[in-house]
Design a protein around this motif. Structure first.
Motif, PDB file in Angstrom:
ATOM      1  N   ASP A 176       0.824  -1.213   0.000  1.00  0.00           N
ATOM      2  CA  ASP A 176       0.000   0.000   0.000  1.00  0.00           C
ATOM      3  C   ASP A 176       0.855   1.259   0.000  1.00  0.00           C
ATOM      4  O   ASP A 176       0.513   2.258  -0.639  1.00  0.00           O
ATOM      5  N   LEU A 177       1.969   1.198   0.692  1.00  0.00           N
ATOM      6  CA  LEU A 177       2.877   2.341   0.745  1.00  0.00           C
ATOM      7  C   LEU A 177       3.477   2.618  -0.633  1.00  0.00           C
ATOM      8  O   LEU A 177       3.541   3.772  -1.079  1.00  0.00           O
ATOM      9  N   HIS A 205       1.289   4.447  -3.315  1.00  0.00           N
ATOM     10  CA  HIS A 205       1.111   5.903  -3.250  1.00  0.00           C
ATOM     11  C   HIS A 205       1.950   6.620  -4.308  1.00  0.00           C
ATOM     12  O   HIS A 205       1.645   7.762  -4.676  1.00  0.00           O
ATOM     13  N   TYR A 232       2.087   5.710  -7.306  1.00  0.00           N
ATOM     14  CA  TYR A 232       1.433   5.460  -8.594  1.00  0.00           C
ATOM     15  C   TYR A 232      -0.042   5.871  -8.525  1.00  0.00           C
ATOM     16  O   TYR A 232      -0.940   5.031  -8.661  1.00  0.00           O
ATOM     17  N   PRO A 233      -0.329   7.143  -8.329  1.00  0.00           N
ATOM     18  CA  PRO A 233      -1.728   7.584  -8.179  1.00  0.00           C
ATOM     19  C   PRO A 233      -2.577   7.332  -9.421  1.00  0.00           C
ATOM     20  O   PRO A 233      -3.807   7.281  -9.342  1.00  0.00           O
ATOM     21  N   ARG A 285       9.149   9.987  -7.502  1.00  0.00           N
ATOM     22  CA  ARG A 285       8.050   9.730  -6.576  1.00  0.00           C
ATOM     23  C   ARG A 285       8.404   8.627  -5.592  1.00  0.00           C
ATOM     24  O   ARG A 285       8.060   8.702  -4.407  1.00  0.00           O
ATOM     25  N   ILE A 306       9.051   7.900  -0.646  1.00  0.00           N
ATOM     26  CA  ILE A 306       8.596   6.908   0.331  1.00  0.00           C
ATOM     27  C   ILE A 306       9.433   7.066   1.603  1.00  0.00           C
ATOM     28  O   ILE A 306      10.659   7.083   1.537  1.00  0.00           O
TER      29      ILE A 306
END
Length: 232
Positions: free
Chosen positions: A15-16, A19, A21-22, A172, A176
């Motif tokens: 899930d992290l 984020h 890859y919106p 991006r 993280i």
């Protein structure tokens, strides 16, 4: 050559990583809509390759209320999360999760027996030789006019455009907060560009057409991710 389709550190922090890859939210909607238009609310069976925790699965099921999905993933952790995330569909048997390697499962299917096959962000992980083998198998098991929809990483054919797109993804991923997760995700992206792994747009679509798939088309591209569909 990739040592793992998806390493443990990325599975455990899936899930992290997402984020970064919106665009996947919009692309999942597109997959569900393509299937809705094709099946027209009729009762059909769809196989989903690499279902993961069920993000795309949910979009498809909610957009297609008469569709049943056999959801395939070789990782039991993903199947367990799928069941936790979508218990109402498991209970009503609209969702049948299976922990099995797709290459083993598809061998058990009869020719021209499946209404549709979908996949999200999975097939690009295979080697080019494995992908060709899988596409032939998909073609074999689909019914006439059966549909294959793939949301995946089809890299741009122009090297300069591809490099810019890759650099944007890496930027991006570096955001993280866990450095070890960021590093693993960036390494995974780099491995996707290896000569025996990379899935280029033009040659990939051309290969499908040569196999006999018809109406091979791109519906939408956002960054390096594309939704492709074709019919048998």
């Amino acid at each position: 050559m990739k040592q793992e389709v998806y390493p443990d550190i990325l599975l455990e922090n899936y899930d992290l990583v997402l984020h970064a890859y919106p665009q996947l939210f919009r692309l999942r909607e597109e997959v569900a809509e393509i299937l809705h238009i094709h099946f027209r609310d009729s009762e059909r069976i769809l196989i989903e390759i690499g279902c993961g925790a069920g993000a795309t699965t949910e979009y498809i099921l909610r957009q297609n209320p008469k569709l049943k999905i056999i959801a395939i993933d070789r990782d039991q952790r993903m199947i367990d999360r799928l069941k936790e995330n979508l218990p109402e569909f498991v209970k009503t048997r609209r969702l049948i999760p299976l922990t099995i390697d797709i290459f083993k499962y598809i061998l058990t299917l009869d020719d021209s027996s499946i209404d549709g096959i979908a996949s999200s962000w999975t097939i690009h992980n295979f080697s080019q030789k494995q992908r060709t083998k899988l596409l032939h198998a998909i073609y074999r098991v689909l019914k006439p006019n059966g549909i294959f929809v793939n949301m995946d990483k089809y890299v741009l054919d122009n090297p300069q455009d591809e490099q810019r797109s890759f650099d944007e993804v890496v930027k991006r991923l570096k955001e993280i907060p866990q450095p070890e997760v960021a590093a693993a995700a960036i390494q995974h992206e780099q491995e996707d560009r290896e000569v025996d792994i990379i899935m280029k747009e033009k040659e990939s679509l051309s290969e499908m057409a040569k196999m006999g798939f018809k109406n091979v088309q791109i519906h939408i591209r956002i960054g390096r991710e594309v939704v492709v569909s074709c019919l048998k």
